[in-house]
Design an enzyme around this catalytic site. Structure first.
Site, PDB file in Angstrom:
ATOM      1  N   ASP A 126     -21.612-126.215  30.231  1.00  0.00           N
ATOM      2  CA  ASP A 126     -21.864-124.848  29.769  1.00  0.00           C
ATOM      3  C   ASP A 126     -20.671-124.287  28.980  1.00  0.00           C
ATOM      4  O   ASP A 126     -19.672-124.989  28.763  1.00  0.00           O
ATOM      5  CB  ASP A 126     -22.165-123.996  31.021  1.00  0.00           C
ATOM      6  CG  ASP A 126     -23.241-122.958  30.777  1.00  0.00           C
ATOM      7  OD1 ASP A 126     -23.406-122.532  29.632  1.00  0.00           O
ATOM      8  OD2 ASP A 126     -23.905-122.566  31.756  1.00  0.00           O
ATOM      9  N   ASP A 183     -30.531-118.268  26.784  1.00  0.00           N
ATOM     10  CA  ASP A 183     -31.347-118.691  27.930  1.00  0.00           C
ATOM     11  C   ASP A 183     -32.817-118.294  27.796  1.00  0.00           C
ATOM     12  O   ASP A 183     -33.147-117.179  27.404  1.00  0.00           O
ATOM     13  CB  ASP A 183     -30.805-118.059  29.215  1.00  0.00           C
ATOM     14  CG  ASP A 183     -29.498-118.688  29.633  1.00  0.00           C
ATOM     15  OD1 ASP A 183     -28.899-119.438  28.833  1.00  0.00           O
ATOM     16  OD2 ASP A 183     -29.070-118.414  30.769  1.00  0.00           O
TER      17      ASP A 183
HETATM   18  C1  GAL Z   1     -26.089-120.335  31.291  1.00  0.00           C
HETATM   19  C2  GAL Z   1     -26.959-121.502  30.877  1.00  0.00           C
HETATM   20  C3  GAL Z   1     -28.107-121.595  31.854  1.00  0.00           C
HETATM   21  C4  GAL Z   1     -27.542-121.795  33.261  1.00  0.00           C
HETATM   22  C5  GAL Z   1     -26.570-120.684  33.595  1.00  0.00           C
HETATM   23  C6  GAL Z   1     -25.851-120.945  34.915  1.00  0.00           C
HETATM   24  O1  GAL Z   1     -25.023-120.230  30.410  1.00  0.00           O
HETATM   25  O2  GAL Z   1     -27.423-121.313  29.565  1.00  0.00           O
HETATM   26  O3  GAL Z   1     -28.983-122.641  31.498  1.00  0.00           O
HETATM   27  O4  GAL Z   1     -26.908-123.044  33.323  1.00  0.00           O
HETATM   28  O5  GAL Z   1     -25.580-120.551  32.592  1.00  0.00           O
HETATM   29  O6  GAL Z   1     -24.957-119.916  35.234  1.00  0.00           O
END
Ligand code: GAL
Length: 394
Positions: A126, A183
């Site tokens: 991430d 997301d």
């Molecule tokens: C976001 C990511 C999500 C999930 C989330 C967890 O940045 O895009 O898919 O992994 O973090 O905190």
């Protein structure tokens, strides 16, 4: 590591968020095996954020939260492997993960080795809390090297949400799939916006490095961690799955596979759609129509007898291996309307003397030999996906 086809699996985030545990992961893998998901190709079982303690151990290693994962990760990975799956985990290129847990910035090589020691086969990486003084590309390149340095085959799944046009460079640094958008939320607007935003970037997606438009929300029906906005219907989910399949995007399930709605379960295992997603050529589709949809249903909002929805029609035409083609018709408007497909726009004018022998990809129903064009009335928020072959007319 040769990732020739769009990766398929399951990820804990969309439904479970922080509520993950050894038991959940094992139950999920068992359900995926018993219900036949593994057989269809869903092979990665991935734990997302919020799995560790807040502090590293005395050797600077990441530590699984003993309340959630009392046996540690190695024993869990062994069980997942014994069931026939590959095991995935999550870290982040920044100073802390999105949920505020330890992250791999300046710990790339030690964390990669820890994951390899645990038997990890897939790392989602991430981009939260990334320091402004550092260089994102360089840090993704560093983790890619760190994974290679372990000597273990680990699929590298980058997740920087499209920052710095990742479709242009993730391939060159050894990444196998990269998130290209923010997301997904479990509503129609969210997943259609995501897919539409990447339509023109899939020409840079294919074997070895796939554009990842996020985990699916199919089967969530408004429950779970990313259930925001108006819940999806079964028809919405068909459209979601058809879009991901026509684009040859990675298929990471985000629903609770232990208790999946039967319609959603058969959708996720539909052979026609999976054949399109997993086609060995992984070609992006041509956009043969993108424009308005005119609905002749009475519009409840205006009371009018017909209504025009700009930019709600989309027809994708995809070359497949073995002389086949797929055509996806999408209607993003709330009411039924006609979505066209003029074969000349895909290179097949009527004067060629050839037509397309078509069948419905989802049901297998024969739709005959069609010449010149084949337009379809598509339900509101719906789609139709066809498979076809060239055939001489007459
Ligand atoms: C976001 C990511 C999500 C999930 C989330 C967890 O940045 O895009 O898919 O992994 O973090 O905190």
């Amino acid at each position: 590591m040769n990732i020739a086809l769009p990766p398929m699996g399951w990820n804990s985030w969309n439904t479970f968020g922080p509520d993950i545990s050894d038991q959940l992961i094992v139950e999920t893998a068992r359900a995926m095996k018993e219900k036949g998901y593994l057989e269809k190709g869903y092979e990665y079982v991935v734990i997302d954020d919020i799995w560790s303690l807040h502090e590293r151990d005395e050797n600077v290693r990441l530590v699984p939260d003993p309340e959630k994962f009392p046996r540690g990760m190695k024993a869990l990975a062994d069980d997942i492997h014994a069931l026939g799956f590959k095991f995935g985990m999550y870290s982040c290129a920044g100073l802390l993960t999105c949920a505020g847990y330890p992250s791999s910035f300046d710990h790339e090589f030690i964390d990669a080795q820890t994951f390899a020691d645990w038997g990890v086969d897939f790392l989602k990486y991430d981009f939260c809390n990334f320091p402004p003084y550092a260089n994102g590309r360089q840090r993704y390149a560093m983790m890619s090297m760190a994974l290679k340095a372990t000597g273990r085959d680990i699929l590298f799944s980058a997740c920087n949400w499209g920052t710095d046009e990742p479709w242009k460079w993730m391939d060159s640094i050894g990444v196998h799939m990269y998130r290209s958008t923010g997301d997904i939320h479990d509503n129609f607007q969210s997943f259609t916006d995501i897919a539409k935003s990447q339509l023109n970037n899939f020409c840079m997606s294919g074997p070895h490095c796939f554009n990842d438009i996020d985990m699916l929300t199919i089967g969530m029906y408004g429950k779970g961690n990313v259930a925001l906005g108006e819940a999806c219907t079964t028809r919405d989910y068909q459209t979601q799955f058809a879009l991901w399949c026509m684009l040859s995007a990675p298929l990471m399930l985000g629903g609770d596979v232990r208790r999946m709605d039967p319609d959603c379960e058969s959708l996720l295992k539909n052979d026609g759609l999976l054949r399109i997603n997993q086609d060995p050529e992984c070609r992006p589709p041509q956009i043969v129509y993108r424009g308005r949809v005119v609905s002749r249903e009475a519009d409840p909002a205006t009371g009018g007898r017909w209504h025009e929805y700009p930019d709600c029609g989309l027809t994708l035409f995809k070359h497949l291996s073995g002389g086949e083609f797929a055509i996806g018709y999408f209607n993003f408007a709330p009411l039924a309307g006609e979505v066209p497909c003029l074969f000349a726009d895909a290179g097949l004018p009527a004067a060629s003397g050839f037509g397309l022998r078509l069948r419905d990809a989802m049901t297998g129903r024969d739709l005959g030999l069609q010449q010149d064009r084949y337009d379809l009335t598509v339900d509101g928020h719906g789609c139709r996906v066809l498979l076809g072959r060239l055939e001489k007319i007459g």
